[in-house]
Every structure is written in C-alpha cells, then in structure tokens.
Design an enzyme around this catalytic site. Sequence first.
Site, PDB file in Angstrom:
ATOM      1  N   LYS A 120      62.312  62.976  87.274  1.00 14.66           N
ATOM      2  CA  LYS A 120      62.293  62.214  86.030  1.00 14.66           C
ATOM      3  C   LYS A 120      63.665  61.653  85.682  1.00 14.66           C
ATOM      4  O   LYS A 120      63.800  60.492  85.318  1.00 14.66           O
ATOM      5  CB  LYS A 120      61.773  63.085  84.888  1.00 14.66           C
ATOM      6  CG  LYS A 120      60.306  63.414  85.052  1.00 14.66           C
ATOM      7  CD  LYS A 120      59.817  64.374  84.002  1.00 14.66           C
ATOM      8  CE  LYS A 120      58.443  64.886  84.397  1.00 14.66           C
ATOM      9  NZ  LYS A 120      58.023  66.017  83.569  1.00 14.66           N
ATOM     10  N   ASP A 138      56.229  61.968  81.832  1.00 12.95           N
ATOM     11  CA  ASP A 138      56.261  63.257  81.161  1.00 12.95           C
ATOM     12  C   ASP A 138      54.930  63.450  80.440  1.00 12.95           C
ATOM     13  O   ASP A 138      54.002  62.678  80.622  1.00 12.95           O
ATOM     14  CB  ASP A 138      57.432  63.333  80.185  1.00 12.95           C
ATOM     15  CG  ASP A 138      57.266  62.347  79.045  1.00 12.95           C
ATOM     16  OD1 ASP A 138      56.271  61.614  79.038  1.00 12.95           O
ATOM     17  OD2 ASP A 138      58.117  62.323  78.159  1.00 12.95           O
TER      18      ASP A 138
END
Length: 222
Positions: A120, A138
Amino acid sequence: MPMADVRPFLEALAAANPDPRSELDYTDPYTLLIAVVLSAQTTDAGVNRATRTLFAEAPTPEAMVRLGVEGVGQHIRTLGLWQGKARNVVELSRLLIERHGGEVPRDREALEALPGVGRKTASVVLNVAFGESAMAVDTHIFRLGNRTGLAPGKTPREVEDALVRRIPPDMLRNAHHWLILHGRYVCKARVPECWRCVAAQWCRYPDKTPPPVEKPAKRKSP
DNA sequence: ATCCCGAGGG
DNA sequence: CCCTCTGGAT
C-alpha cells in the site's frame, strides 16, 4: 448495473475533496514516503503534525540518519506504533543512501524492500509522487469499490486491478486519495451518509439512507 | 468498546 | 489465513 463511465463519479469526488497537501510538500517523494510510513493506525492530522515537525529538523535522509531513532521518536510519540515506525524511518533512510544515492526509487520492488514499506505504501508513493498507474486498496476502498459498483471484486487484489483498469489514466493520480477520504467520511461502513454524497446518482448501493431527523434545538430549559 | 489512510511474521 | 505492534478519536 455497473457504472458505465467512472469519470463523472471521480470528478464529483475530486471536487468534494480538496487537495489536503498544503503545509507539507507531498509531491516530494521522500516527504510522502515518510508520511505514509507513519500513517498506520493513526489520524491524518497526527501524521501531518508529526511529519511537519520531523522534517523541520531532518529534511533529508542524511539528516534523518543523524537524528537517529531517539530523535525521530521525539516527534512521533503521539502516533500509534511509534517505536517500530521510528526504527523504520531511520533504517529506511539509511538504505536510501546506501542503495539509491539518497533518492526514493521509482520502482515497486525496491520500495517494498524497505522496512515499513509494504504494497500500500509503495502504491501511494508510485501514484502520487511519481504519477504511476498504481492503486492501494484498504478497507475503505475495498468497501467503496464493491458497494458503489466502481470496482467490484472478491479480494483486495481484484478490486485493485479493476480500479487500475477502469479509472481513466488522467484521473488515476490522486484517485486513491479521493476514494479513501470518501470511504472514510461519507461512504462509511456502518452508516453511509448517502444524503450528502456527491456521487450518489452514479451509485448502485440500495440503501439510500435518509438524513437524520433534526432534533429540536435545546432551548434554555427549566 | 471499536476502528483505523499497514507491515511483518507465523 | 491468523496474530501483534500501539495511540487517539469517537
């Protein structure tokens, strides 16, 4: 029914989420990288404040290494997981010097090889700082992708691929940011606030929740 | 009490 | 897949 064109949807989100990068230069790869590394389990306001005071003292990898784990820790004590993050920030900075001439590498594998940098974080840096076609999924973006029909998928990776495939190239930069803010503050997990969603007209989510009933203002009561 | 703008490790 | 690391906001 799938959204035919995602452009109006994203344009509405972009207009509703003005660029928050005002005090800090998040177009600078190093600043952005450190800020994202600090961001887990914390608030955006906390990360902004900590990053600001940290960079006032140590604006470069060299200075960050000199500042050391203790010094970095002084700036980030109010954040969650700060001890591990302080170690990561210093070690990561040292590795930038050792491996990449003090620069943030524009390369996913090299980024993910740094301590504290996972998929991420690497995606956000590649997307926002370097303009690459990367997305990070997410919990917010995963939920929003499925709920709205923007990017349905059973796994985060499927949602990620769908986003990269569907979002127009000229809108990909910062799309991550718009989506995550929208998921956090409007398209919330428990009670989505559809009545104030700027993109509701393109959304397939059936639960168009009504605005809360205005409670009578409390007069001075006896 | 519950939830995070995660990563790393078992 | 699961767990742990951690502080703050709501």
